[in-house]
Scaffold this motif. Structure first.
Motif, mmCIF file in Angstrom:
data_model
loop_
_atom_site.group_PDB
_atom_site.id
_atom_site.type_symbol
_atom_site.label_atom_id
_atom_site.label_comp_id
_atom_site.label_asym_id
_atom_site.label_seq_id
_atom_site.Cartn_x
_atom_site.Cartn_y
_atom_site.Cartn_z
ATOM 1 N N GLU A 112 0.836 -1.205 0.000
ATOM 2 C CA GLU A 112 0.000 0.000 0.000
ATOM 3 C C GLU A 112 0.869 1.252 0.000
ATOM 4 N N LEU A 113 1.908 1.248 0.850
ATOM 5 C CA LEU A 113 2.797 2.410 0.936
ATOM 6 C C LEU A 113 3.562 2.621 -0.377
ATOM 7 N N ALA A 114 3.987 1.528 -1.012
ATOM 8 C CA ALA A 114 4.684 1.635 -2.290
ATOM 9 C C ALA A 114 3.751 2.216 -3.352
ATOM 10 N N LYS A 115 2.492 1.792 -3.327
ATOM 11 C CA LYS A 115 1.503 2.309 -4.271
ATOM 12 C C LYS A 115 1.270 3.803 -4.022
ATOM 13 N N LEU A 116 1.222 4.187 -2.745
ATOM 14 C CA LEU A 116 1.039 5.595 -2.382
ATOM 15 C C LEU A 116 2.222 6.427 -2.871
ATOM 16 N N ALA A 117 3.430 5.890 -2.740
ATOM 17 C CA ALA A 117 4.621 6.595 -3.240
ATOM 18 C C ALA A 117 4.503 6.804 -4.747
ATOM 19 N N GLY A 118 4.019 5.802 -5.447
ATOM 20 C CA GLY A 118 3.820 5.916 -6.894
ATOM 21 C C GLY A 118 2.793 6.979 -7.249
ATOM 22 N N SER A 119 1.717 7.074 -6.460
ATOM 23 C CA SER A 119 0.697 8.091 -6.755
ATOM 24 C C SER A 119 1.227 9.491 -6.459
ATOM 25 N N TYR A 120 2.058 9.634 -5.406
ATOM 26 C CA TYR A 120 2.697 10.931 -5.140
ATOM 27 C C TYR A 120 3.560 11.339 -6.336
ATOM 28 N N ALA A 121 4.311 10.374 -6.876
ATOM 29 C CA ALA A 121 5.178 10.661 -8.023
ATOM 30 C C ALA A 121 4.341 11.061 -9.234
ATOM 31 N N GLU A 122 3.238 10.380 -9.445
ATOM 32 C CA GLU A 122 2.380 10.708 -10.586
ATOM 33 C C GLU A 122 1.820 12.119 -10.451
ATOM 34 N N ASN A 123 1.424 12.509 -9.236
ATOM 35 C CA ASN A 123 0.930 13.874 -9.010
ATOM 36 C C ASN A 123 2.016 14.905 -9.299
ATOM 37 N N ALA A 124 3.239 14.606 -8.908
ATOM 38 C CA ALA A 124 4.352 15.525 -9.171
ATOM 39 C C ALA A 124 4.594 15.645 -10.671
ATOM 40 N N LYS A 125 4.522 14.518 -11.395
ATOM 41 C CA LYS A 125 4.742 14.553 -12.838
ATOM 42 C C LYS A 125 3.632 15.337 -13.541
ATOM 43 N N ILE A 126 2.408 15.228 -13.030
ATOM 44 C CA ILE A 126 1.294 16.009 -13.592
ATOM 45 C C ILE A 126 1.567 17.498 -13.394
#
Length: 185
Positions: A112-126
């Motif tokens: 779950e935490l790894a997935k959350l890290a990925g979503s944070y990265a996606e928000n930054a890329k957006i």
């Protein structure tokens, strides 16, 4: 006056990556890290204050955080703030010190935490891509107003794209490192 400002675009992209790094620092791994408590706020003196303004946070052991509250009357407020932050930590009070043992992460929680890290990265890329879009629009406006030539616009668009690629790669690198840290602890 030209609307395009390369320094401003670079500053905004850098800000998106820094924000990502701050968000990733708040994700819990198996090790005690004082930045884990950065988002915690406590209701003291009639207002909401960050934990860092009412206590000192330290990591005396690899699996323990210690919060030294400066004013004894704020200990229960600090405890409530930590509990409300929903970090999966169980505060234990010892006088003016609140101890926070770090429980082991389950495999499911790690994913779950790894997935959350990925979503944070996606928000930054957006956010980075939005800055790129703003830059490209500013260049087109400048060209339309005859403030820059078509060649200058194309050259500047290439520079903006290179900046975008650089900061997207930085965001990916930060997220991958955090995901690896979470999954291998």
């Amino acid at each position: 006056m030209a609307k395009f400002d390369k320094a401003d675009i670079e500053r905004r992209m850098q800000g998106a990556v820094e924000s990502l790094k701050g968000d990733l620092g708040g994700l819990r791994t198996g090790r005690a890290n004082t930045s884990l408590l950065d988002p915690v706020v406590c209701e003291v003196y009639g207002s909401m204050m960050p934990l860092s303004q009412v206590a000192t946070v330290s990591a005396p052991e690899p699996r323990m955080l210690s919060v030294q509250v400066w004013d004894k009357s704020n200990v229960s407020a600090v405890e409530k703030g930590i509990s409300k932050a929903n970090l999966g930590l169980n505060p234990m009070t010892d006088g003016q010190t609140v101890r926070l043992p770090m429980p082991d992460l389950t495999e499911e929680r790690r994913k779950e935490l790894a997935k959350l890290a990925g979503s944070y990265a996606e928000n930054a890329k957006i956010a980075i891509r939005n800055v790129r879009r703003d830059g490209m629009e500013a260049l087109k406006e400048d060209e339309k107003k005859k403030e820059i030539s078509e060649d200058e616009r194309k050259r500047s668009e290439d520079e903006v794209q290179k900046l975008t690629d650089k900061y997207v790669a930085d965001a990916d690198t930060a997220a991958e490192a955090k995901e690896k840290e979470i999954l291998t602890q």
